[in-house]
Scaffold this active site. Structure first.
Site, PDB file in Angstrom:
ATOM      1  N   ASP A  95       0.886  -1.588  -0.081  1.00 15.39           N
ATOM      2  CA  ASP A  95       0.050  -0.057  -0.029  1.00 15.39           C
ATOM      3  C   ASP A  95       0.911   1.725  -0.162  1.00 15.39           C
ATOM      4  O   ASP A  95       1.980   1.457   1.372  1.00 15.39           O
ATOM      5  CB  ASP A  95      -1.085  -0.097   1.874  1.00 15.39           C
ATOM      6  N   HIS A 152       4.353  -7.735   0.464  1.00 12.26           N
ATOM      7  CA  HIS A 152       3.617  -9.102  -0.522  1.00 12.26           C
ATOM      8  C   HIS A 152       4.645  -9.291  -0.982  1.00 12.26           C
ATOM      9  O   HIS A 152       4.809  -8.285  -1.899  1.00 12.26           O
ATOM     10  CB  HIS A 152       2.256  -8.706   0.112  1.00 12.26           C
ATOM     11  N   SER A 256       8.465   2.848   4.568  1.00  8.16           N
ATOM     12  CA  SER A 256       9.376   2.989   3.514  1.00  8.16           C
ATOM     13  C   SER A 256       9.046   3.226   2.205  1.00  8.16           C
ATOM     14  O   SER A 256       8.486   3.558   1.616  1.00  8.16           O
ATOM     15  CB  SER A 256      10.975   2.075   3.870  1.00  8.16           C
TER      16      SER A 256
END
Length: 289
Positions: A95, A152, A256
């Site tokens: 995200d 992911h 980050s």
């Protein structure tokens, strides 16, 4: 190019003189503390300031998190992110927002307008990897403090190599990313190399100021402690973890940047991706060529 204000110049200069490691260690210490109501109140203030969507979290109440670290790596509800099922599609790993994406021009990646960095610098001089990814494609995803901090897999992959690269801890927010040359290739990072049906793929977790730690699903916390030299792990046979598309592969204790690299003529980045495109885990990153 827009002329910078006095305070913007001060902000950039401060990045070069501030005690990056000390501040990051202090943030890491604070984030581990379990101070009950004090911690819960601080988490609530943080969530309000950054407009964190707690309704998609597995645990929606601030009191469910004993420390900031637990809050930073909070898992989401099972149905919160749908992984695109198309076999020819690779999915976004995190995200956040697209910082940059596109073609690797010989060995150069665009960091921001007017700033490029090289594969040699990014990959810590590993010439075999540099040669493998010249003329390929890349996508850089910035995770802000408000975002879900787990990372992911874009596709099924078997890990072949992991490299820890020590480095600076500059903040990676969009303003500084635009004005500090070579930032992403100077910061501390963990480079993960996978064999996939789309050729070799690299997924890089980049550290930053007050990013207390980077972890992977197979090795746990990589830092701290922070080594002073490049460290490399090779994986083969039964020692090589295989991760599925959409499976968690790593996490940041505070957001980050993730960089994905693909070999030449293996994938086509999704047409909708551009600077500042909002990203969600499971949406399409690229298609097989």
């Amino acid at each position: 190019m827009t002329q910078l204000s006095y305070w913007q110049r001060i902000k950039i200069a401060f990045q070069y003189v501030m005690p990056q490691l000390y501040l990051t260690q202090l943030a890491g210490w604070f984030a581990k503390q379990k101070w009950g109501a004090v911690t819960h109140f601080a988490i609530k203030l943080f969530a309000k300031k950054y407009q964190v969507n707690m309704q998609e979290a597995e645990k929606t109440e601030f009191t469910a998190y004993a420390s900031f670290n637990e809050f930073f790596i909070r898992p989401l509800k099972t149905a919160a992110r749908e992984i695109n099922p198309e076999s020819t599609a690779l999915c976004l790993p995190a995200d956040g927002r697209i910082s940059q994406c596109g073609h690797i021009s010989d060995n150069l990646l665009l960091q921001a307008k007017g700033h490029f960095f090289s594969l040699e610098d990014l990959l810590a001089g590993d010439q075999a990897l540099v040669d493998a990814f010249k003329h390929g494609e890349f996508a850089t995803t910035y995770l802000s403090p408000r975002d879900y901090h787990r990372v992911h897999m874009p596709c099924d992959g078997t890990l072949t190599k992991m490299i820890y690269v020590p480095g600076e801890l500059f903040s990676v927010n969009p303003f500084l990313n635009t004005h500090i040359p070579n930032l992403l290739a100077r910061n501390e990072r963990v480079i993960c190399v996978f064999d996939t049906a789309f050729g070799k793929m690299i997924q890089i977790l980049v550290g930053a100021t007050i990013t207390a730690s980077i972890s992977t699903a197979w090795a746990g916390v990589i830092n701290p402690p922070r080594a002073k030299e490049v460290k490399s792990w090779d994986y083969s046979g039964d020692n090589a973890p295989t991760l599925r598309k959409g499976q968690e592969m790593g996490a940041f204790q505070l957001g980050s940047t993730v960089i994905n690299l693909f070999q030449a003529d293996r994938v086509r980045l999704a047409d909708n991706l551009a600077v500042d495109t909002v990203t969600q885990v499971g949406q399409v990153l690229a298609y097989k060529k």
